[in-house]
Design an enzyme around this catalytic site. Structure first.
Site, PDB file in Angstrom:
ATOM      1  N   HIS A 136      28.376  -5.693 -37.771  1.00  0.00           N
ATOM      2  CA  HIS A 136      29.227  -6.651 -37.065  1.00  0.00           C
ATOM      3  C   HIS A 136      30.406  -5.968 -36.375  1.00  0.00           C
ATOM      4  CE1 HIS A 136      27.219 -10.324 -38.408  1.00  0.00           C
ATOM      5  NE2 HIS A 136      26.971  -9.647 -39.516  1.00  0.00           N
ATOM      6  N   ARG A 139      17.499 -25.875 -44.208  1.00  0.00           N
ATOM      7  CA  ARG A 139      17.864 -25.362 -42.891  1.00  0.00           C
ATOM      8  C   ARG A 139      17.011 -25.992 -41.792  1.00  0.00           C
ATOM      9  NH1 ARG A 139      18.654 -20.588 -46.117  1.00  0.00           N
ATOM     10  NH2 ARG A 139      20.679 -19.625 -45.718  1.00  0.00           N
ATOM     11  N   LYS A 174      23.370  -7.362 -32.102  1.00  0.00           N
ATOM     12  CA  LYS A 174      24.590  -8.160 -32.020  1.00  0.00           C
ATOM     13  C   LYS A 174      25.371  -7.738 -30.768  1.00  0.00           C
ATOM     14  CE  LYS A 174      24.587  -9.564 -36.827  1.00  0.00           C
ATOM     15  NZ  LYS A 174      23.193  -9.181 -37.109  1.00  0.00           N
ATOM     16  N   THR A 213      24.121 -18.338 -48.266  1.00  0.00           N
ATOM     17  CA  THR A 213      24.795 -17.407 -47.359  1.00  0.00           C
ATOM     18  C   THR A 213      26.254 -17.235 -47.755  1.00  0.00           C
ATOM     19  OG1 THR A 213      23.291 -18.131 -45.606  1.00  0.00           O
ATOM     20  CG2 THR A 213      25.228 -16.874 -44.942  1.00  0.00           C
ATOM     21  N   SER A 258      27.724  -1.050 -55.390  1.00  0.00           N
ATOM     22  CA  SER A 258      27.645  -1.985 -54.274  1.00  0.00           C
ATOM     23  C   SER A 258      28.787  -2.994 -54.296  1.00  0.00           C
ATOM     24  CB  SER A 258      26.296  -2.725 -54.344  1.00  0.00           C
ATOM     25  OG  SER A 258      26.182  -3.715 -53.360  1.00  0.00           O
TER      26      SER A 258
END
Length: 424
Positions: free
Chosen positions: A216, A21, A247, A362, A136
């Site tokens: 989100h 990254r 956000k 990710t 989950s």
């Protein structure tokens, strides 16, 4: 090998896998969102940001900036301590009241980030609920995975958004066993939506506790910005609603909203809350101001929806591979980590457009993408420039142009961003 050698070897492996990254050196220009100054190679220059999580531009809203400035001038730059030791400023109390009201819950509690709120709360639930089974969704965020891991509780993973698989897991357990179903409302890398109503039905049928991550979605969906659960009319059925201030609300921090007993237990037992400095009062005041504004103003959400539809429609019409999404997140498929990084670099170097490449871990290997997030303040000219730049980048790199099928509307979600496909 020296100690440093082990660290170098770890970094070399990231380079070899083409997933190292690099952080872009950016300075947002207050009042000119989504413009920023990029201070990378070639000297500083203005670029257009297309991947910000400040979805509604509230980080630069005059009301928010005014609250930030006035409160920092009056109360200083820091909370001065943990919540227990001098750090509970009155702006934080007001912020938690606003959050509880936003979600229709008895109480709320603020953490230093959304990651910490998930990690601290889920790990604490696992320790306070004897013999609990943590169930989950397989696509849950790393913060949820970490919290469940640290809880020490037994866990089961259900296939993403697969309520039939979730029911199989629930059916296999005694009805009186304590069970927590943890899932997200909007999954940030694909933009798909959870079947919240069906999950709540199963939770009630099998005596399970529900934990939803709305990071989100808060500010973005629902009449007052309470998230997808508010838009679906299901917020009252969820035991814990977790969200972020960083956000759509444009500030910083994370939170949970729940019953008074749940919030008090987390407040009293979660190390991630107890042993860290509280949010600065100015940040708390700015966040509360943003929440209050979005409870009554639909202007930002309406303009944002219009821009998302326009952006997706134009990218589709040019044959760019926009992945299925019923939400404001527009992933453009690349499928290769090196090409994804090359596309991002070319957009920045040749077109002054910044979109960060999204690679493994990710997203799964082979699904690398550019994650585009239109904002209310992207102009039509910005949208057209993005489409032309993406098309030229695809041509230059030899990437294929193709169309994904239209997404399937999530149950109960009144498609906020209708899809306009070329030819239909």
């Amino acid at each position: 090998m020296t100690y440093d050698g082990y660290f170098k070897k770890a970094i070399d492996s990231l380079h070899a896998e083409k997933r190292y990254r690099i952080f872009a050196d950016l300075e947002r220009i207050a009042g000119s969102y989504p413009k920023a100054i990029y201070r990378g190679g070639g000297g500083p220059r203005e670029v257009t940001v297309w991947c910000s999580n400040d979805y509604l531009g509230m980080g630069e809203h005059p009301k928010v900036l005014d609250a930030l400035s006035k409160t920092s001038g009056a109360l200083g730059a820091t909370a001065g301590g943990t919540r227990n030791i001098s750090g509970t400023s009155h702006p934080i109390i007001e912020l938690e009241q606003e959050l509880a009201d936003l979600h229709g819950k008895e109480a709320a509690i603020v953490f230093s980030s959304g990651f910490v709120s998930n990690d601290a709360t889920l790990s604490t639930l696992g320790k306070l609920l004897p013999g609990v089974l943590m169930i989950s969704d397989e696509w849950n965020h790393a913060s949820m995975i970490e919290g469940i891991r640290r809880s020490g509780a037994e866990k089961r993973i259900f296939r993403h958004n697969d309520v039939a698989h979730l029911e199989e897991i629930l059916q296999a357990e005694p009805i009186d066993r304590l069970k927590v179903i943890a899932f997200e409302s909007i999954y940030s890398m694909d933009g798909d939506v959870a079947p919240i109503s069906e999950i709540c039905d199963l939770a009630e049928r099998y005596n399970a506790f529900t934990y939803i991550d709305e990071v989100h979605a808060v500010g973005m969906y629902g009449e007052r910005g309470g998230g997808v659960s508010e838009q679906m009319g299901e917020a009252h059925r969820l035991d814990i609603i977790e969200g972020t201030l960083a956000k759509a609300f444009g500030t910083f921090g994370g939170y949970i909203a729940a019953s008074s007993d749940v919030v008090d237990a987390v407040r009293s037992y979660a190390p991630g809350f107890i042993f860290t400095t509280a949010l600065p009062p100015a940040i708390a005041a700015a966040a509360a101001t943003s929440i209050r504004h979005l409870k009554t103003s639909d202007t930002e959400r309406r303009q944002h929806k219009e821009r998302v539809v326009e952006t997706r429609s134009l990218l589709d019409s040019m044959g760019l591979p926009v992945m299925p999404s019923d939400t404001h997140i527009l992933p453009v498929f690349v499928g290769d980590p090196e090409l994804c990084k090359s596309a991002s670099d070319l957009l920045l170097k040749a077109f002054d457009i910044y979109v960060q490449p999204i690679n493994y871990p990710t997203v799964p290997r082979g699904t690398e993408r550019l994650r585009i997030t239109p904002a209310p303040y992207h102009s039509i000219d910005d949208v057209e420039a993005l489409a032309r730049a993406l098309y030229a980048t695809w041509q230059h790199l030899g990437l294929p142009l193709f169309k994904y099928p239209a997404p399937t509307k999530a149950p109960g979600l009144a498609a906020p961003f209708p899809v306009h496909r070329a030819g239909g």
